[in-house]
Design a protein around this motif. Structure first.
Motif, PDB file in Angstrom:
ATOM      1  N   LEU A  16     -10.591 -18.025 -37.274  1.00 47.28           N
ATOM      2  CA  LEU A  16     -11.236 -17.953 -38.583  1.00 47.28           C
ATOM      3  C   LEU A  16     -10.377 -18.717 -39.574  1.00 47.28           C
ATOM      4  N   VAL A  17     -10.992 -19.642 -40.298  1.00 47.51           N
ATOM      5  CA  VAL A  17     -10.270 -20.532 -41.199  1.00 47.51           C
ATOM      6  C   VAL A  17     -10.880 -20.434 -42.585  1.00 47.51           C
ATOM      7  N   ASP A  18     -10.037 -20.411 -43.600  1.00 48.32           N
ATOM      8  CA  ASP A  18     -10.497 -20.468 -44.984  1.00 48.32           C
ATOM      9  C   ASP A  18     -10.823 -21.927 -45.262  1.00 48.32           C
ATOM     10  N   VAL A  19     -12.082 -22.219 -45.530  1.00 50.38           N
ATOM     11  CA  VAL A  19     -12.526 -23.598 -45.708  1.00 50.38           C
ATOM     12  C   VAL A  19     -11.890 -24.231 -46.941  1.00 50.38           C
ATOM     13  N   GLU A  20     -11.647 -23.452 -47.980  1.00 49.30           N
ATOM     14  CA  GLU A  20     -11.076 -24.011 -49.204  1.00 49.30           C
ATOM     15  C   GLU A  20      -9.612 -24.407 -49.025  1.00 49.30           C
ATOM     16  N   THR A  21      -8.817 -23.561 -48.366  1.00 48.94           N
ATOM     17  CA  THR A  21      -7.393 -23.859 -48.192  1.00 48.94           C
ATOM     18  C   THR A  21      -7.104 -24.566 -46.872  1.00 48.94           C
ATOM     19  N   ARG A  22      -8.086 -24.542 -45.971  1.00 43.44           N
ATOM     20  CA  ARG A  22      -7.962 -25.141 -44.631  1.00 43.44           C
ATOM     21  C   ARG A  22      -6.840 -24.500 -43.818  1.00 43.44           C
ATOM     22  N   ARG A  23      -6.629 -23.224 -44.054  1.00 41.63           N
ATOM     23  CA  ARG A  23      -5.593 -22.491 -43.328  1.00 41.63           C
ATOM     24  C   ARG A  23      -6.249 -21.381 -42.500  1.00 41.63           C
ATOM     25  N   PRO A  24      -5.727 -21.132 -41.294  1.00 35.47           N
ATOM     26  CA  PRO A  24      -6.252 -20.041 -40.482  1.00 35.47           C
ATOM     27  C   PRO A  24      -5.994 -18.700 -41.159  1.00 35.47           C
ATOM     28  N   VAL A  25      -6.992 -17.828 -41.135  1.00 34.73           N
ATOM     29  CA  VAL A  25      -6.832 -16.498 -41.723  1.00 34.73           C
ATOM     30  C   VAL A  25      -6.962 -15.403 -40.676  1.00 34.73           C
ATOM     31  N   GLY A  26      -7.352 -15.779 -39.472  1.00 35.96           N
ATOM     32  CA  GLY A  26      -7.469 -14.764 -38.430  1.00 35.96           C
ATOM     33  C   GLY A  26      -7.707 -15.366 -37.064  1.00 35.96           C
ATOM     34  N   LEU A  27      -7.174 -14.691 -36.037  1.00 38.35           N
ATOM     35  CA  LEU A  27      -7.432 -15.037 -34.642  1.00 38.35           C
ATOM     36  C   LEU A  27      -7.950 -13.785 -33.960  1.00 38.35           C
ATOM     37  N   LEU A  28      -9.125 -13.883 -33.389  1.00 44.26           N
ATOM     38  CA  LEU A  28      -9.703 -12.747 -32.675  1.00 44.26           C
ATOM     39  C   LEU A  28      -9.549 -13.010 -31.177  1.00 44.26           C
ATOM     40  N   PRO A  29      -9.308 -11.973 -30.388  1.00 49.21           N
ATOM     41  CA  PRO A  29      -8.995 -12.161 -28.972  1.00 49.21           C
ATOM     42  C   PRO A  29     -10.186 -12.540 -28.099  1.00 49.21           C
ATOM     43  N   ASP A  30     -11.400 -12.496 -28.649  1.00 48.20           N
ATOM     44  CA  ASP A  30     -12.569 -12.793 -27.831  1.00 48.20           C
ATOM     45  C   ASP A  30     -13.654 -13.447 -28.681  1.00 48.20           C
ATOM     46  N   ARG A  31     -14.813 -13.680 -28.056  1.00 53.03           N
ATOM     47  CA  ARG A  31     -15.945 -14.268 -28.767  1.00 53.03           C
ATOM     48  C   ARG A  31     -17.081 -13.255 -28.875  1.00 53.03           C
ATOM     49  N   GLU A  32     -16.767 -12.020 -29.023  1.00 59.04           N
ATOM     50  CA  GLU A  32     -17.771 -10.965 -29.083  1.00 59.04           C
ATOM     51  C   GLU A  32     -18.270 -10.780 -30.514  1.00 59.04           C
ATOM     52  N   ALA A  33     -19.569 -10.546 -30.645  1.00 60.03           N
ATOM     53  CA  ALA A  33     -20.172 -10.331 -31.959  1.00 60.03           C
ATOM     54  C   ALA A  33     -19.616  -9.072 -32.615  1.00 60.03           C
ATOM     55  N   ASP A  34     -19.350  -8.025 -31.826  1.00 58.60           N
ATOM     56  CA  ASP A  34     -18.823  -6.776 -32.377  1.00 58.60           C
ATOM     57  C   ASP A  34     -17.447  -6.971 -33.006  1.00 58.60           C
ATOM     58  N   THR A  35     -16.578  -7.718 -32.339  1.00 53.71           N
ATOM     59  CA  THR A  35     -15.234  -7.973 -32.865  1.00 53.71           C
ATOM     60  C   THR A  35     -15.314  -8.740 -34.178  1.00 53.71           C
ATOM     61  N   LEU A  36     -16.157  -9.775 -34.198  1.00 52.26           N
ATOM     62  CA  LEU A  36     -16.324 -10.581 -35.405  1.00 52.26           C
ATOM     63  C   LEU A  36     -16.932  -9.751 -36.532  1.00 52.26           C
ATOM     64  N   ALA A  37     -17.948  -8.949 -36.222  1.00 49.30           N
ATOM     65  CA  ALA A  37     -18.594  -8.118 -37.240  1.00 49.30           C
ATOM     66  C   ALA A  37     -17.604  -7.133 -37.853  1.00 49.30           C
ATOM     67  N   ALA A  38     -16.748  -6.546 -37.025  1.00 43.85           N
ATOM     68  CA  ALA A  38     -15.746  -5.594 -37.538  1.00 43.85           C
ATOM     69  C   ALA A  38     -14.755  -6.308 -38.455  1.00 43.85           C
ATOM     70  N   TRP A  39     -14.313  -7.515 -38.063  1.00 40.40           N
ATOM     71  CA  TRP A  39     -13.357  -8.262 -38.888  1.00 40.40           C
ATOM     72  C   TRP A  39     -13.986  -8.630 -40.233  1.00 40.40           C
ATOM     73  N   LEU A  40     -15.227  -9.080 -40.214  1.00 47.85           N
ATOM     74  CA  LEU A  40     -15.904  -9.466 -41.455  1.00 47.85           C
ATOM     75  C   LEU A  40     -16.200  -8.257 -42.336  1.00 47.85           C
ATOM     76  N   ALA A  41     -16.529  -7.119 -41.722  1.00 46.28           N
ATOM     77  CA  ALA A  41     -16.847  -5.916 -42.493  1.00 46.28           C
ATOM     78  C   ALA A  41     -15.644  -5.421 -43.286  1.00 46.28           C
ATOM     79  N   GLU A  42     -14.434  -5.685 -42.799  1.00 55.70           N
ATOM     80  CA  GLU A  42     -13.214  -5.287 -43.504  1.00 55.70           C
ATOM     81  C   GLU A  42     -12.960  -6.152 -44.739  1.00 55.70           C
ATOM     82  N   ARG A  43     -13.696  -7.249 -44.882  1.00 56.19           N
ATOM     83  CA  ARG A  43     -13.516  -8.182 -45.997  1.00 56.19           C
ATOM     84  C   ARG A  43     -14.852  -8.383 -46.710  1.00 56.19           C
ATOM     85  N   PRO A  44     -15.237  -7.432 -47.571  1.00 54.21           N
ATOM     86  CA  PRO A  44     -16.561  -7.472 -48.193  1.00 54.21           C
ATOM     87  C   PRO A  44     -16.754  -8.599 -49.212  1.00 54.21           C
ATOM     88  N   GLY A  45     -15.704  -9.311 -49.587  1.00 59.44           N
ATOM     89  CA  GLY A  45     -15.821 -10.370 -50.598  1.00 59.44           C
ATOM     90  C   GLY A  45     -16.268 -11.709 -50.032  1.00 59.44           C
TER      91      GLY A  45
END
Length: 186
Positions: A16-45
């Motif tokens: 996961l990369v911040d498009v504005e700063t072009r810096r990685p903001v997260g690495l998830l261990p898999d390509r599962e929708a549940d893992t991604l959904a949980a990571w995004l849900a923790e960041r409501p902004g």
């Protein structure tokens, strides 16, 4: 968001990369929708999700950040456009003719490409010739077809098709149209 290979062909994760700063903001261990959904849900902004068209990214972004606008990233848009254009040109290559020389200049003799529908220097032809040479070199060195497929990151069917062709020009054929249902019933 995009995927990355921890071990090509076996283990993939999500970066996961911040498009504005072009810096990685997260690495998830898999390509599962549940893992991604949980990571995004923790960041409501999060307002915009830039992703490719992988179904697990679509589902994860929809569930984890339903308020966010989902857009395709620039690289995948260009990549998909280039593939579609190349496929279209390949399918209609017989329609393309060389531009005639102006009347005031002598015309050069054009040699018909009897052995190959693609001229030397054409991107598709050169890539196909290089793949053919690489695959046959590995076969001559004693590698198995499965091993070659794994080494080159290609499917076994692609390796089989290239290995059956004695020359790369055999791979430059026009796909045979399948008869329609109406033709079969006649």
């Amino acid at each position: 968001m995009d995927e990355y290979a921890q071990r090509k062909g076996h283990t993939y994760g999500t970066v996961l990369v911040d498009v504005e700063t072009r810096r990685p903001v997260g690495l998830l261990p898999d390509r599962e929708a549940d893992t991604l959904a949980a990571w995004l849900a923790e960041r409501p902004g999060i307002e915009i999700v830039c992703r490719d068209r992988a179904p697990f990214f679509t589902e994860g972004a929809t569930r984890g950040a339903p308020q966010a606008l989902q857009v395709a990233d620039r690289w995948h848009l260009w990549h998909n456009l280039c593939e579609a254009a190349e496929k279209c040109v390949y399918q209609h290559r017989d329609c393309l003719r060389p531009v005639p020389a102006p009347a005031d200049q002598p015309q050069e003799k054009v040699e018909p490409a009897a052995s190959s529908p693609w001229p030397t220097g054409h991107r598709f032809a050169e890539r196909t010739r290089a793949k053919h040479a690489t695959i046959h070199a590995l076969l001559d060195a004693g590698h198995s077809k499965r091993s070659i497929a794994w080494q080159l990151g290609m499917t076994l069917n692609t390796i089989l098709r290239f290995s059956r062709a004695t020359a790369p020009e055999e791979l430059f054929h026009r796909p045979v149209a399948k008869p329609s249902d109406e033709t079969r019933s006649l």
